[in-house]
Design a protein around this motif. Structure first.
Motif, mmCIF file in Angstrom:
data_model
loop_
_atom_site.group_PDB
_atom_site.id
_atom_site.type_symbol
_atom_site.label_atom_id
_atom_site.label_comp_id
_atom_site.label_asym_id
_atom_site.label_seq_id
_atom_site.Cartn_x
_atom_site.Cartn_y
_atom_site.Cartn_z
ATOM 1 N N LYS A 1 -3.134 -3.811 5.634
ATOM 2 C CA LYS A 1 -2.180 -4.850 6.018
ATOM 3 C C LYS A 1 -2.508 -5.393 7.410
ATOM 4 N N ALA A 2 -2.937 -4.512 8.308
ATOM 5 C CA ALA A 2 -3.293 -4.944 9.659
ATOM 6 C C ALA A 2 -4.507 -5.874 9.637
ATOM 7 N N VAL A 3 -5.559 -5.460 8.918
ATOM 8 C CA VAL A 3 -6.769 -6.277 8.844
ATOM 9 C C VAL A 3 -6.480 -7.609 8.162
ATOM 10 N N PHE B 1 -5.635 -7.182 -1.479
ATOM 11 C CA PHE B 1 -5.831 -7.172 -0.027
ATOM 12 C C PHE B 1 -5.161 -8.385 0.613
ATOM 13 N N ALA B 2 -5.359 -9.550 0.020
ATOM 14 C CA ALA B 2 -4.754 -10.774 0.561
ATOM 15 C C ALA B 2 -3.236 -10.725 0.481
ATOM 16 N N ALA B 3 -2.703 -10.049 -0.545
ATOM 17 C CA ALA B 3 -1.245 -9.995 -0.713
ATOM 18 C C ALA B 3 -0.574 -9.333 0.478
ATOM 19 N N TYR B 4 -1.256 -8.371 1.110
ATOM 20 C CA TYR B 4 -0.671 -7.674 2.257
ATOM 21 C C TYR B 4 -0.486 -8.587 3.466
ATOM 22 N N SER B 5 -1.203 -9.696 3.515
ATOM 23 C CA SER B 5 -1.037 -10.615 4.649
ATOM 24 C C SER B 5 0.193 -11.494 4.483
ATOM 25 N N PHE B 6 0.780 -11.517 3.293
ATOM 26 C CA PHE B 6 1.978 -12.318 3.035
ATOM 27 C C PHE B 6 3.223 -11.458 2.860
ATOM 28 N N ALA B 7 3.135 -10.483 1.983
ATOM 29 C CA ALA B 7 4.312 -9.686 1.626
ATOM 30 C C ALA B 7 4.274 -8.318 2.292
ATOM 31 N N PRO B 8 5.435 -7.687 2.472
ATOM 32 C CA PRO B 8 5.476 -6.334 3.038
ATOM 33 C C PRO B 8 4.757 -5.338 2.142
ATOM 34 N N ALA B 9 4.225 -4.290 2.754
ATOM 35 C CA ALA B 9 3.556 -3.232 1.990
ATOM 36 C C ALA B 9 4.522 -2.581 1.013
ATOM 37 N N SER B 10 5.803 -2.528 1.383
ATOM 38 C CA SER B 10 6.814 -1.925 0.518
ATOM 39 C C SER B 10 7.051 -2.745 -0.743
ATOM 40 N N GLY C 1 -4.364 -0.994 -4.405
ATOM 41 C CA GLY C 1 -3.857 -1.093 -5.753
ATOM 42 C C GLY C 1 -4.957 -0.756 -6.729
ATOM 43 N N LEU C 2 -6.046 -0.209 -6.205
ATOM 44 C CA LEU C 2 -7.226 0.077 -7.002
ATOM 45 C C LEU C 2 -6.909 0.987 -8.158
ATOM 46 N N ALA C 3 -7.395 0.656 -9.328
ATOM 47 C CA ALA C 3 -7.155 1.461 -10.520
ATOM 48 C C ALA C 3 -8.295 2.435 -10.717
ATOM 49 N N ALA C 4 -7.962 3.689 -10.993
ATOM 50 C CA ALA C 4 -8.979 4.718 -11.097
ATOM 51 C C ALA C 4 -9.440 4.887 -12.528
ATOM 52 N N ASP C 5 -10.697 4.685 -12.758
ATOM 53 C CA ASP C 5 -11.323 4.910 -14.060
ATOM 54 C C ASP C 5 -12.579 5.707 -13.798
ATOM 55 N N GLU C 6 -12.778 6.783 -14.546
ATOM 56 C CA GLU C 6 -13.907 7.654 -14.234
ATOM 57 C C GLU C 6 -15.231 6.933 -14.334
ATOM 58 N N ASN C 7 -15.324 5.892 -15.163
ATOM 59 C CA ASN C 7 -16.582 5.174 -15.310
ATOM 60 C C ASN C 7 -16.952 4.400 -14.060
ATOM 61 N N ARG C 8 -15.963 4.092 -13.230
ATOM 62 C CA ARG C 8 -16.239 3.319 -12.024
ATOM 63 C C ARG C 8 -16.876 4.165 -10.947
ATOM 64 N N PHE C 9 -16.942 5.480 -11.153
ATOM 65 C CA PHE C 9 -17.561 6.340 -10.165
ATOM 66 C C PHE C 9 -18.979 6.742 -10.566
ATOM 67 N N ILE C 10 -19.444 6.287 -11.750
ATOM 68 C CA ILE C 10 -20.770 6.654 -12.207
ATOM 69 C C ILE C 10 -21.829 6.088 -11.264
ATOM 70 N N LEU C 11 -21.658 4.818 -10.885
ATOM 71 C CA LEU C 11 -22.630 4.166 -10.028
ATOM 72 C C LEU C 11 -22.718 4.852 -8.679
ATOM 73 N N ILE C 12 -21.576 5.395 -8.208
ATOM 74 C CA ILE C 12 -21.552 6.063 -6.904
ATOM 75 C C ILE C 12 -22.270 7.399 -6.973
ATOM 76 N N HIS C 13 -21.976 8.166 -8.032
ATOM 77 C CA HIS C 13 -22.520 9.520 -8.122
ATOM 78 C C HIS C 13 -23.862 9.579 -8.838
ATOM 79 N N GLY C 14 -24.218 8.502 -9.559
ATOM 80 C CA GLY C 14 -25.476 8.486 -10.281
ATOM 81 C C GLY C 14 -25.357 9.186 -11.623
ATOM 82 N N GLY C 15 -26.337 8.963 -12.479
ATOM 83 C CA GLY C 15 -26.323 9.623 -13.776
ATOM 84 C C GLY C 15 -25.327 8.979 -14.698
ATOM 85 N N SER C 16 -24.914 9.729 -15.693
ATOM 86 C CA SER C 16 -23.950 9.227 -16.670
ATOM 87 C C SER C 16 -22.700 10.043 -16.608
ATOM 88 N N SER C 17 -21.611 9.423 -17.043
ATOM 89 C CA SER C 17 -20.326 10.096 -17.013
ATOM 90 C C SER C 17 -20.245 11.148 -18.083
#
Length: 390
Positions: free
Chosen positions: A233-235, A109-118, A359-375
Motif C-alpha cells: 500500500k505504501a509503494v 497492487f494498484a487497488a491499494y493506492s485507492f482503497a484501504p487495505a481493510s 491477493g495472490l492465489a496459491a497453486d502448486e503448479n505456479r512454484f514449479i518454475l521457481i523450484h525447477g523440475g516437475s510438480s
C-alpha cells in the motif's frame, strides 16, 4: 497599510508551504493534492472494482495454467513418459495464464493506492467465487447448495465491507513525509514489537518441537503478510503521488518499503507453500483466508488508521461483512473439495485459492518454475487439491 498586510500573508503562506511540520494530518483531503477532485467514496469504489477485476484475472489464469499442466500430463500418459518429454513452458496457454496472473497481481497492487487495505484484502474471496463459477459453467461440475449459500454470503459480505469501510483514506496520494510520520506512531511501535515477538515464538516452537501444525504455519505466513500489505500500500500510494506530478523517488522510505515488500512476500509464499504441501486444501484455504485477511485489516487499522472516523455500528457492520466472506469461502471450499472429481474436471485448480502478496492465489503448479523440475502433483491430474502427506 493594506499592501503591508497582504505582503505579510503572502510571506506566511509561502513559508507554510515549504515547512514540514513535525505532525502532519494525513486525513485532510485539502492538504492532499493527489486527491483533488475525488471523494473517498469514489476512491473506494475504484479500488474495489480494480481489486475484483484483478482477482478475476487471477482466477482465469489459474485455470489456464492448470489446463496446460494437465494437458501435458494427459499427453504423457497417452504417449508414454519416455516418448513425451515436452515442457509446459512450450505450451502457449501456460504463458497466457502467466500474463493474466501478472495482470491480476498488478490490479491488486494498484487497488491499494485507492482503497484501504481493510477493503482490498477481504475482496480476495472474488477468486474463490470465480473459480467455483468456472467449475460449474465450464467444467460441468454439480452446483451444490453450499455453492449458492457461500456465494450469497460472500456477495453480501463484500457489500458490507465496501459500504462500511473507513470514512477517510489516510494514505491516498501518500507522500514520503506522511509515511515517515506513520512509522513514528507509538501504537505502531507496540504493534511491531508484539508481532516480531509472536513470529519469533512461533518459529522457535516449530523448529525446536518439530511441529508442522497448519495453524502455526499459516499464522506465521499471515503475520509476515500483514507487512507485505502495509508495504504494498505504501509503494502503491507513493507511485500514485508520483504519477500525479509529485515525485517520491527522492524519498529513501520509498526504497525501504520496496525491500520490505520483496522480503516479506518471499517469506510469506515460502510458509504458505509449505502449508499447501503438508495439508489438504480444505483446511489451508479457509484458514489462511481468515488469518491473512484479519492480519491485513489489523495492519491497515494500526498503520494507516483506516478505522478513523468510524462509529461502533459501522465497525460492527464491517466485521459482520468480513465474517460473511469467511463463511462463504468455507462453504464453497468444502462443497467442491468434498465432491468426487471426475476425469472431465482435470482443468479445475483449487476451487479456492489462499490470498498472499496482493491477493495472490496459491497453486502448486505456479512454484514449479521457481523450484525447477516437475510438480509431484502432476502425476494425478484429476485431483484439484494436493494430497495430505502423512
Amino acid at each position: 497599510m493594506m499592501d503591508t498586510s497582504e505582503s505579510f500573508k503572502t510571506t506566511a503562506m509561502a513559508n507554510a508551504s515549504t515547512d514540514q511540520p513535525s505532525v502532519y494530518d494525513p486525513h485532510s483531503l485539502a492538504a492532499d493534492p493527489a486527491m483533488a477532485g475525488m471523494s473517498h467514496a469514489e476512491a473506494v469504489l475504484i479500488g474495489s472494482a480494480v481489486a475484483v477485476g484483478g482477482n478475476l484475472l487471477i482466477s482465469v489464469s489459474m485455470n489456464a495454467q492448470r489446463f496446460a499442466h494437465t494437458s501435458q500430463q494427459q499427453q504423457r500418459d497417452a504417449d508414454g513418459a519416455e516418448k513425451s518429454r515436452s515442457s509446459y513452458l512450450c505450451n502457449w496457454i501456460w504463458w497466457v495464464g502467466l500474463l493474466l496472473m501478472v495482470g491480476g497481481e498488478l490490479g491488486n497492487f494498484a487497488a491499494y493506492s485507492f482503497a484501504p487495505a481493510s477493503v482490498v484484502a477481504p475482496l480476495g474471496m472474488t477468486t474463490v467465487l470465480a473459480n467455483a463459477a468456472i467449475a460449474v459453467v465450464f467444467l460441468k461440475e454439480t452446483l451444490h447448495a453450499d455453492d449458492i449459500l457461500g456465494a450469497f454470503m460472500a456477495v453480501i459480505g463484500a457489500f458490507l465491507i465496501i459500504n462500511f469501510s473507513g470514512k477517510e483514506e489516510p494514505s491516498a496520494g501518500l507522500s514520503g513525509h506522511i509515511l515517515i510520520g506513520y512509522l513514528k506512531q507509538p501504537v505502531l511501535i507496540t504493534y511491531l514489537s508484539v508481532e516480531l515477538l509472536a513470529v519469533a515464538l512461533i518459529w522457535y516452537i516449530r523448529e525446536t518441537k518439530n511441529l508442522k501444525s497448519v495453524v502455526l504455519t499459516l499464522l506465521m505466513s499471515s503475520l509476515i503478510g500483514s507487512w507485505t500489505v502495509i508495504a504494498a500500500k505504501a509503494v502503491a500510494g507513493l507511485l500514485r503521488m508520483t504519477l500525479r506530478g509529485h515525485s517520491q523517488f527522492g524519498q529513501p522510505i520509498f526504497y525501504i518499503m520496496i525491500v520490505i515488500l520483496a522480503v516479506t512476500a518471499v517469506l510469506q509464499v515460502k510458509f504458505l507453500n509449505q502449508a499447501m504441501i503438508d495439508n489438504p486444501a480444505t483446511v489451508v484455504v479457509p484458514t489462511n483466508f481468515v488469518f491473512f485477511t484479519v492480519s491485513a485489516i489489523i495492519g491497515g487499522v494500526v498503520f494507516y488508521q483506516e478505522f478513523r472516523g468510524l462509529h461502533m455500528l459501522e465497525i460492527l457492520m464491517f466485521t459482520i461483512g468480513c465474517c460473511l466472506c469467511f463463511a462463504g469461502v468455507r462453504f464453497i471450499t468444502l462443497a467442491h473439495n468434498a465432491a468426487p472429481l471426475q476425469k472431465s474436471q482435470s482443468l479445475s485448480p483449487y476451487i479456492s485459492a489462499p490470498p498472499t502478496l496482493f491477493g495472490l492465489a496459491a497453486d502448486e503448479n505456479r512454484f514449479i518454475l521457481i523450484h525447477g523440475g516437475s510438480s509431484s502433483h502432476d502425476s494425478s491430474p484429476s485431483r484439484g487439491v494436493p494430497p495430505d502427506h502423512k
